[in-house]
Design an enzyme around this catalytic site. Structure first.
Site, PDB file in Angstrom:
ATOM      1  N   LYS A   1       7.309   0.549  -0.345  1.00 58.74           N
ATOM      2  CA  LYS A   1       8.898   0.289  -0.716  1.00 58.74           C
ATOM      3  C   LYS A   1      10.012   0.778  -1.249  1.00 58.74           C
ATOM      4  CE  LYS A   1       5.495   0.596  -5.202  1.00 58.74           C
ATOM      5  NZ  LYS A   1       4.820   1.671  -6.329  1.00 58.74           N
TER       6      LYS A   1
ATOM      7  N   ARG B   1      -2.703   3.819  -3.907  1.00 57.16           N
ATOM      8  CA  ARG B   1      -2.611   2.531  -3.321  1.00 57.16           C
ATOM      9  C   ARG B   1      -2.359   2.076  -1.784  1.00 57.16           C
ATOM     10  NH1 ARG B   1       0.488  -1.386  -5.534  1.00 57.16           N
ATOM     11  NH2 ARG B   1      -0.740  -2.963  -6.936  1.00 57.16           N
TER      12      ARG B   1
END
Length: 275
Positions: free
Chosen positions: A211, A245
């Site tokens: 991210k 995740r």
């Protein structure tokens, strides 16, 4: 939790697993790499991503669930649409991972009477606008915790057992790249709703893989953030995350094995001597 995006426009791997055969091969590789849960998504939720029509999302997700339901790896579905939730559960899914925290009309009803796991995520705003301008909080950790507590209370009031619920502070979903995201990581256990003494805490899911919170530090494009993602995963494990995740299953599994061995040695008081 391994990420399997069946989308053309996800921020890191869009288009790679859009075809069913490609998605199945990716799932097989993740299982070989040691994945514990496969999280299937048919709609990108990156900042600014447009919504996907219901029929298109169903076409991307349901055939894959039907093919993988006998693979002996739990299947999670990343969706906020009640219709997709119902169809995925009917097809054999084990978990629903909802970025909207089951706030959409009909979402709680879609999962209430099943026995699937539920991941409740915090998001400020919506994917199309959540990173427009500067996200604003007085105390990001407290506000995320209060939001998650309310969503968990609403689910439990509707008849969902607490043991089915995990929570996700929503890294990157309406948070500043450095300030908010790293405050949440540093205080990860405090993002979970408070529980009475003697009651098991809500497990926390951490999703930081590739991210922008990592890109802001290492100045690399998303596909080159593997090392940063693995470091973030170890940090999350150290801060108590129950589920992590990730896109890159194999290196994350390897890193967590080293971390777990170190923790075991610490707990056992293992010592070695030289010479």
């Amino acid at each position: 939790m391994g990420i399997l995006n069946t989308t053309p426009d996800s921020f890191s791997d869009g288009g790679r697993y859009l075809a069913l055969d490609d998605a199945l091969r990716r799932a097989e590789q993740m299982m070989l790499d040691g994945v514990d849960i496969i999280d299937i998504g048919g709609e990108s939720t990156r900042p600014g991503a447009p919504p996907v029509p219901l029929g298109e999302e169903l076409e991307r997700v349901i055939p894959l669930v039907e093919k993988l339901k006998g693979a002996h790896v739990p299947l999670s579905i990343d969706t906020y649409k009640p219709e997709v939730m119902r169809a995925a559960l009917a097809a054999g899914a084990d978990m629903i991972n909802d970025i909207w925290g089951f706030r959409m009309p009909g979402a709680i009803e879609a999962v209430r009477d099943s026995d699937c796991g539920l991941c409740v995520m915090h998001m400020l705003g919506e994917p199309q606008t959540m990173q427009v301008g500067e996200p604003d909080y007085v105390d990001v950790v407290r506000e995320v915790r209060e939001f998650l507590a309310q969503r968990c209370a609403d689910l439990e009031a509707a008849g969902v057992e607490k043991a089915r619920i995990i929570v996700d502070p929503g890294f990157g979903f309406g948070k500043s790249a450095i300030g908010h995201n790293y405050a949440l990581l540093a205080h990860l256990p405090e993002t979970a709703p408070e529980v009475p003494s003697g009651v098991a805490p809500y497990p926390v899911l951490a999703g930081m893989s590739r991210k922008s919170m990592l890109g802001a530090l290492v100045n690399r494009p998303a596909p080159e953030r593997v090392a940063a993602s693995v470091a973030a995963a170890v940090c999350a494990a150290e801060r108590g995350a129950a589920v992590i995740r990730v896109h890159d299953v194999a290196p994350t599994v390897d890193a967590l094995k080293v971390w777990a061995a170190m923790r075991e040695a610490m707990a056992g008081g293992a010592r070695t001597s030289r010479g």
